[in-house]
Design a protein around this motif. Structure first.
Motif, mmCIF file in Angstrom:
data_model
loop_
_atom_site.group_PDB
_atom_site.id
_atom_site.type_symbol
_atom_site.label_atom_id
_atom_site.label_comp_id
_atom_site.label_asym_id
_atom_site.label_seq_id
_atom_site.Cartn_x
_atom_site.Cartn_y
_atom_site.Cartn_z
ATOM 1 N N THR A 116 0.777 -1.160 -0.046
ATOM 2 C CA THR A 116 0.015 0.007 -0.020
ATOM 3 C C THR A 116 0.825 1.068 -0.110
ATOM 4 N N ALA A 117 2.047 1.055 0.151
ATOM 5 C CA ALA A 117 3.218 2.144 0.180
ATOM 6 C C ALA A 117 3.188 2.792 -1.261
ATOM 7 N N VAL A 118 2.895 2.077 -2.268
ATOM 8 C CA VAL A 118 2.872 2.498 -3.628
ATOM 9 C C VAL A 118 1.530 2.832 -4.134
ATOM 10 N N ALA A 119 0.505 2.625 -3.394
ATOM 11 C CA ALA A 119 -0.768 2.819 -3.694
ATOM 12 C C ALA A 119 -0.992 4.339 -3.839
ATOM 13 N N TYR A 139 15.341 3.775 -5.012
ATOM 14 C CA TYR A 139 14.457 4.608 -5.525
ATOM 15 C C TYR A 139 13.635 5.324 -4.833
ATOM 16 N N GLY A 140 12.994 6.408 -5.211
ATOM 17 C CA GLY A 140 12.040 7.169 -4.364
ATOM 18 C C GLY A 140 10.552 6.730 -4.334
ATOM 19 N N PHE A 141 10.439 5.722 -5.485
ATOM 20 C CA PHE A 141 9.086 5.181 -5.610
ATOM 21 C C PHE A 141 9.208 3.613 -5.726
ATOM 22 N N HIS A 142 8.385 2.971 -5.482
ATOM 23 C CA HIS A 142 8.367 1.457 -5.446
ATOM 24 C C HIS A 142 8.117 1.125 -6.698
#
Length: 407
Positions: free
Chosen positions: A84-87, A182-185
Motif C-alpha cells: 500500500t506504500a505505492v498505492a 529509488y524514491g518510488f516502488h
C-alpha cells in the motif's frame, strides 16, 4: 466594457495574459502549450509536442512498473504495508494521466473559453480599479504558489530523498557502499541497481516522470483557478454595480438600457460558467474519487510507517488535502459571488423605476436563485460541503484498511 467606475487611485495596469501566465508558463516546462496551433514557429511547436509525448510515454512506463509492484506484493498480507506504500503514488499518477487526457480532449473548448474571458476582461486602468483586478490577481497568485509549491514538494521529496540520503551516508558518514534506492516502488523488468550507469539513467528517468506527473496534476487545477477567479471577479462586480445603482438619478430610457445591458452581461457570464463546468466536471469527479483513496492510503502509511516515511507521506497527505480544499474553495466562491446578484436586485434603489425595469429585475433575481456552479456527475455543486464529503469517504476507506491490516 459595461459599468465602469472612476477612481483617483492609480495602480498597475494588468493584461489578461498576466492572470493566466502562471499555468501557461509552468505547463510549457513539460511541453504542453495550449496555444500551440497559433504558434507560427513550426519547429518549436513540434519539438514541444514531441517532448510532451516522450515525457508521458516515460511517465506511463514507470506507472506500469508501480502497478506491477503493487500486484506482486498485495497478494501477501505480510507485505500489505509495503504494497500500500505505492498505492498513493498510483492514485496520484492516475489523476495526472486523467487530467492530461481531459485537457487534451477539451483543448479547443478551453482555448475558446479563455478567448471569451479575454473579450470581457477590463482593459483600462479605471475599469480595473472598479473590478479590483489587482486584488484578485494577488489573491489568486498566493493560492497558486502555495498549492504548486506543496504539490511539487511532494514529487521532489520522493524523487530526490534516496539520492540525497545515500550521498550523505557515503561521502560524509563513512558508509562503505552507495545505496542504490529509488524514491518510488517500481518493479523493473531489468536489474536497475547493480550497474551504476543503468541506475542513474533509471533514477533520472523516474525523477522526470515524477515532475511530469506533478506539473500535469497541478496545472489543470491552476487553469480551473484562473478561470473561476475571473468569473468571480465579474459576478462580484455586477453585484456591487447593481447594488450601487440609483434609478432616481436616471431617466426611464437610461434605466432600461442599464437593465438590458446587465441581462446581456449576466447571461454571458453564466454561459461561461457552464463552459467551465463542461470542461472540468468529469476531471474533478475522478479527482475527488482518486483523492479519497490517496488520502486514505497516505494516512495509513503515516500511522504505520517509520519516521522517514511518515515525513514523506505527511507531505503527500497534506498536498492531497490542500488540492481538494482549493478546488472546493473556488467552487464555493463562484456560487457565493453569483448568488450576490439576487440580493443586489432588492438592495438597490428600484422603487421609483417604471414597471418594465422592475420586471427585468424580477427575472434577474429569479435567475440568480440558481447560481453558477461546478457540478461533477453524481456530486452536488462543489462547495465546502463537498470537501467534508471527500474527507468522510477517505476516513471510511482508512478505517477499512486499518481493520484489514490489524484485524
Amino acid at each position: 466594457m459595461l459599468f465602469s467606475k472612476k477612481s483617483k487611485v492609480k495602480q498597475e495596469l494588468f493584461s489578461f495574459e498576466d492572470l493566466t501566465r502562471f499555468p501557461m508558463v509552468f505547463y510549457k516546462t513539460i511541453g504542453e502549450d495550449l496555444y500551440s496551433e497559433r504558434d507560427k514557429n513550426l519547429v518549436r511547436r513540434y519539438l514541444l509536442r514531441l517532448y510532451l509525448i516522450l515525457g508521458f510515454l516515460n511517465f506511463n512506463a514507470y506507472v506500469v512498473g508501480e502497478i506491477a509492484y503493487f500486484i506482486v506484493h498485495i497478494t501477501s498480507t505480510t507485505t500489505l504495508l509495503e504494497a500500500t506504500a505505492v498505492a498513493p503514488c498510483i492514485g496520484f499518477s492516475f489523476m495526472a494521466d486523467f487530467k492530461q487526457f481531459g485537457l487534451t480532449v477539451n483543448r479547443r473548448k478551453l482555448v475558446n473559453l479563455l478567448d471569451q474571458l479575454k473579450e470581457i476582461f477590463p482593459m483600462s486602468r479605471e475599469q480595473q480599479q472598479a473590478y479590483q483586478v489587482a486584488y484578485y490577481d494577488k489573491h489568486m497568485n498566493r493560492v497558486m504558489w502555495l498549492f504548486t509549491i506543496l504539490c511539487m514538494t511532494y514529487t521532489s521529496s520522493f524523487s530526490f530523498y534516496p539520492a540525497i540520503k545515500s550521498t550523505i551516508k557515503y561521502y560524509f558518514m563513512g558508509s562503505e557502499i552507495f545505496e542504490r534506492n529509488y524514491g518510488f516502488h517500481i518493479l523493473f523488468p531489468y536489474d536497475a541497481e547493480t550497474d551504476i550507469t543503468v541506475y542513474w539513467i533509471s533514477y533520472w528517468g523516474l525523477a522526470h516522470c515524477a515532475y511530469v506527473a506533478g506539473v500535469s496534476y497541478v496545472c489543470v487545477d491552476l487553469l480551473l483557478i484562473t478561470t473561476i477567479t475571473q468569473l468571480t471577479m465579474h459576478f462580484n462586480y455586477m453585484a456591487d454595480t447593481l447594488a450601487a445603482y440609483n434609478g432616481d438619478e436616471h431617466s426611464v430610457a437610461e434605466n432600461l438600457k442599464f437593465a438590458q445591458d446587465f441581462v446581456v452581461y449576466h447571461t454571458r457570464c453564466l454561459e461561461l460558467s457552464e463552459e467551465i463546468n463542461n470542461i472540468f466536471s468529469f476531471t474533478i469527479l475522478w479527482n475527488f474519487i482518486a483523492a479519497s483513496l490517496v488520502i486514505c492510503f497516505a494516512g495509513f502509511q503515516i500511522t504505520a510507517s517509520n519516521v522517514e516515511d511518515i515525513v514523506l507521506y505527511f507531505i503527500f497527505f497534506s498536498a492531497s488535502l490542500v488540492q481538494v480544499f482549493v478546488v472546493c474553495y473556488y467552487g464555493d466562491e463562484i456560487i457565493s459571488s453569483s448568488s450576490r446578484i439576487g440580493s443586489s436586485t432588492f438592495n438597490h434603489n428600484w422603487l421609483s423605476c417604471d414597471s418594465k425595469y422592475k420586471h427585468i429585475m424580477r427575472f434577474i433575481n429569479m435567475r440568480a436563485q440558481k447560481p453558477a456552479s461546478i457540478r461533477p456527475p453524481t456530486f452536488p455543486p462543489i462547495s465546502f460541503n463537498t470537501f467534508m464529503k471527500v474527507i468522510s469517504m477517505s476516513y471510511q476507506f482508512f478505517a477499512l484498511l486499518r481493520t484489514t491490516y490489524y484485524g
